[in-house]
Design a protein around this motif. Structure first.
Motif, PDB file in Angstrom:
ATOM      1  N   PRO A  82       0.822  -1.220   0.000  1.00  0.00           N
ATOM      2  CA  PRO A  82       0.000   0.000   0.000  1.00  0.00           C
ATOM      3  C   PRO A  82       0.852   1.264   0.000  1.00  0.00           C
ATOM      4  N   LEU A  83       0.269   2.318  -0.504  1.00  0.00           N
ATOM      5  CA  LEU A  83       0.981   3.592  -0.590  1.00  0.00           C
ATOM      6  C   LEU A  83       1.514   4.031   0.762  1.00  0.00           C
ATOM      7  N   GLU A  84       0.717   3.818   1.828  1.00  0.00           N
ATOM      8  CA  GLU A  84       1.134   4.315   3.136  1.00  0.00           C
ATOM      9  C   GLU A  84       2.331   3.570   3.706  1.00  0.00           C
ATOM     10  N   THR A  85       2.682   2.406   3.153  1.00  0.00           N
ATOM     11  CA  THR A  85       3.862   1.679   3.641  1.00  0.00           C
ATOM     12  C   THR A  85       5.083   1.911   2.760  1.00  0.00           C
ATOM     13  N   GLN A  86       4.910   2.645   1.665  1.00  0.00           N
ATOM     14  CA  GLN A  86       5.990   2.867   0.708  1.00  0.00           C
ATOM     15  C   GLN A  86       6.783   4.130   1.051  1.00  0.00           C
ATOM     16  N   PRO A  87       7.990   4.264   0.504  1.00  0.00           N
ATOM     17  CA  PRO A  87       8.798   5.457   0.787  1.00  0.00           C
ATOM     18  C   PRO A  87       8.135   6.737   0.280  1.00  0.00           C
ATOM     19  N   GLN A  88       8.473   7.813   0.894  1.00  0.00           N
ATOM     20  CA  GLN A  88       8.114   9.132   0.417  1.00  0.00           C
ATOM     21  C   GLN A  88       9.358   9.784  -0.162  1.00  0.00           C
ATOM     22  N   ILE A  89       9.222  10.452  -1.275  1.00  0.00           N
ATOM     23  CA  ILE A  89      10.347  11.198  -1.837  1.00  0.00           C
ATOM     24  C   ILE A  89      10.372  12.590  -1.207  1.00  0.00           C
ATOM     25  N   LYS A  90      11.487  12.919  -0.596  1.00  0.00           N
ATOM     26  CA  LYS A  90      11.666  14.240  -0.010  1.00  0.00           C
ATOM     27  C   LYS A  90      12.400  15.129  -1.009  1.00  0.00           C
ATOM     28  N   SER A 125      -0.305   6.615 -10.417  1.00  0.00           N
ATOM     29  CA  SER A 125      -0.690   6.318  -9.039  1.00  0.00           C
ATOM     30  C   SER A 125      -0.152   4.999  -8.515  1.00  0.00           C
ATOM     31  N   SER A 126       0.240   4.086  -9.403  1.00  0.00           N
ATOM     32  CA  SER A 126       0.626   2.753  -8.934  1.00  0.00           C
ATOM     33  C   SER A 126       1.470   2.047  -9.988  1.00  0.00           C
ATOM     34  N   ALA A 127       2.037   0.905  -9.569  1.00  0.00           N
ATOM     35  CA  ALA A 127       2.804   0.058 -10.488  1.00  0.00           C
ATOM     36  C   ALA A 127       2.389  -1.390 -10.267  1.00  0.00           C
TER      37      ALA A 127
END
Length: 455
Positions: A28-36, A148-150
């Motif tokens: 899920p998106l919430e468990t994936q890295p965020q790009i800073k 939005s996804s892969a």
């Protein structure tokens, strides 16, 4: 002004993948890295404070940085390009320029476009690494058109390496195992279906595509007889749909019509520059010598002699001669000599605007963002819809999501930032769909020991 480095920070929460009954792992998106992107965030704040646009603020930052950076113009051996070598966090100035064009072409806010598509390079790298590591197991990669996804598929079990790589992407990722076939096998089955269609006496031409996620092979067949009775049309369709596939998970769907499968864009419209009737692509260099060539589409070489003309900002023209052209197993590519001009490693990415070719991609992945330039329709940014498409005698073609290309664009460059991706072919139609812009992957020039000449 200093440029901050990219920081990828994992979000808090459970990071263990959830395995479903159908051998599916969802990250899920919430468990994936965020790009800073701290530098970009600062540019956004400056734009808001000055009540200006983000596009203008990015341009101002790039110009200000270039004015004080010793490296901004240092590595431009063939003269200054239109955009300096400046990084904004993890994104180069040329990538940001493409994203601004994509935002304009799709009617999307620039900041939103960066968020949606600024991770394309990371996706492309993961897809290429998985295809190389698991050629007999990899069922393909698809990036959602909206960014939005892969999605990544596998013939059998999902490799641990795939999960680890997927966890580096800043988006929702779905990994699906147990597909029963690899993309290589799907491509082989698609080729079998295309060969069968082209060999059928009732068929004048055909284009063949495959859907990575569904395993469906689409054949669009052009009938020789426009007024063929419905019963005979149905018989042709049934014949072509019975082509042998390599797995029960694959299915052949056939459309028969009187519409042509492909419309090459080579009607010799003059204006906007480049080659007579077409657009020049990337300059090429031979593998073991200093020989240079002008790359373009193979179907542009219908006359032996042509004229190459620079864009109006540079001016000048020279006569060039066709050396080689090909329309077949290596797509639709060819090349000319360079006439009386000195070749460079730059290419026009828009009218009178130049940038350097710094790399060359392999076969693009579905969902890759890509831009093209043609002398009639100009610059258009879009994404990849299908790859490894067969149309009539052509193989390994790539279909984009865009329909915005015109006669005379043929041969022009497809690119992402400074990466050379392909050579514009024209318009190709999928069964039940509209005509869409297509290109031949640039890596196929290696079959002639040439490659895109890079900085």
């Amino acid at each position: 002004m200093a440029v901050a480095a990219l920081v990828v920070t994992p979000l808090t929460g459970a990071n263990a993948p959830a395995a479903a009954a159908d051998d599916t792992i969802v990250l899920p998106l919430e468990t994936q890295p965020q790009i800073k992107r701290p530098t970009l965030d600062g540019i956004k704040r400056a734009a808001a404070n000055q009540r200006g646009t983000l596009e203008a603020a990015v341009e101002a930052y790039v110009a200000e940085t270039a004015a004080t950076s010793p490296t901004a113009w240092a590595n431009q051996p063939d003269g200054r390009a239109s955009i300096p070598d400046v990084m904004v966090d993890d994104l180069s100035a040329v990538e940001l320029d493409d994203l601004a064009a994509l935002a304009k072409d799709t009617g999307t806010d620039f900041a939103e476009t960066i968020d949606r598509h600024g991770w394309t390079s990371a996706y492309r790298k993961v897809a290429a690494e998985l295809e190389e590591a698991f050629p007999q197991e990899f069922s393909g990669a698809v990036r959602a058109e909206d960014g939005s996804s892969a999605w990544f598929g596998f013939k059998n079990a999902i490799p641990e390496q795939a999960v680890a790589l997927a966890k580096t992407l800043p988006a929702e990722v779905r990994l699906v195992g147990g597909r029963g076939f690899s993309e290589a096998e799907l491509a082989e089955a698609s080729e079998n279906a295309h060969v069968a269609a082209m060999a059928d006496p009732a068929v004048a031409g055909a284009s063949t595509y495959y859907e990575i996620q569904t395993g469906v092979i689409h054949v669009s067949a052009e009938l020789r007889e426009a007024g063929m009775p419905q019963a005979e049309r149905d018989a042709v369709r049934d014949r072509l749909a019975s082509a042998r596939t390599l797995s029960a998970g694959m299915k052949v769907e056939v459309e028969v019509s009187s519409l042509p499968a492909s419309v090459p864009q080579d009607d010799y419209l003059r204006g906007g520059g480049y080659l007579t009737g077409c657009t020049a692509g990337f300059n090429l260099k031979y593998a073991t010598t200093s020989t240079k060539r002008i790359g373009t589409a193979g179907h542009c070489g219908s006359t032996e002699f042509s004229t190459y003309t620079n864009h109006s900002a540079d001016g000048g023209s020279t006569g060039v001669m066709e050396i080689w052209s090909h329309q077949g197993k290596w797509g639709d590519i060819g090349y000319y000599d360079t006439g009386g001009f000195t070749p460079t490693r730059t290419f026009y990415y828009d009218f009178s605007k130049k940038r350097y070719a710094d790399s060359r991609s392999g076969m693009p992945a579905v969902g890759d963002t890509a831009c093209k330039f043609g002398k009639i329709s100009g610059r258009v940014c879009t994404s990849v819809r299908y790859r490894n498409v067969s149309v009539n005698s052509l193989r390994h073609m790539v279909i984009s999501n865009s329909t915005d290309c015109a006669s005379g664009d043929s041969g022009g460059p497809w690119y992402h930032g400074g990466m050379a991706m392909g050579i514009h072919q024209g318009l190709i139609r999928k069964s039940g769909d509209t005509f869409r812009c297509s290109f031949t992957p640039a890596y196929l020039y290696q079959n002639r020991n040439y490659d895109v000449w890079q900085r």
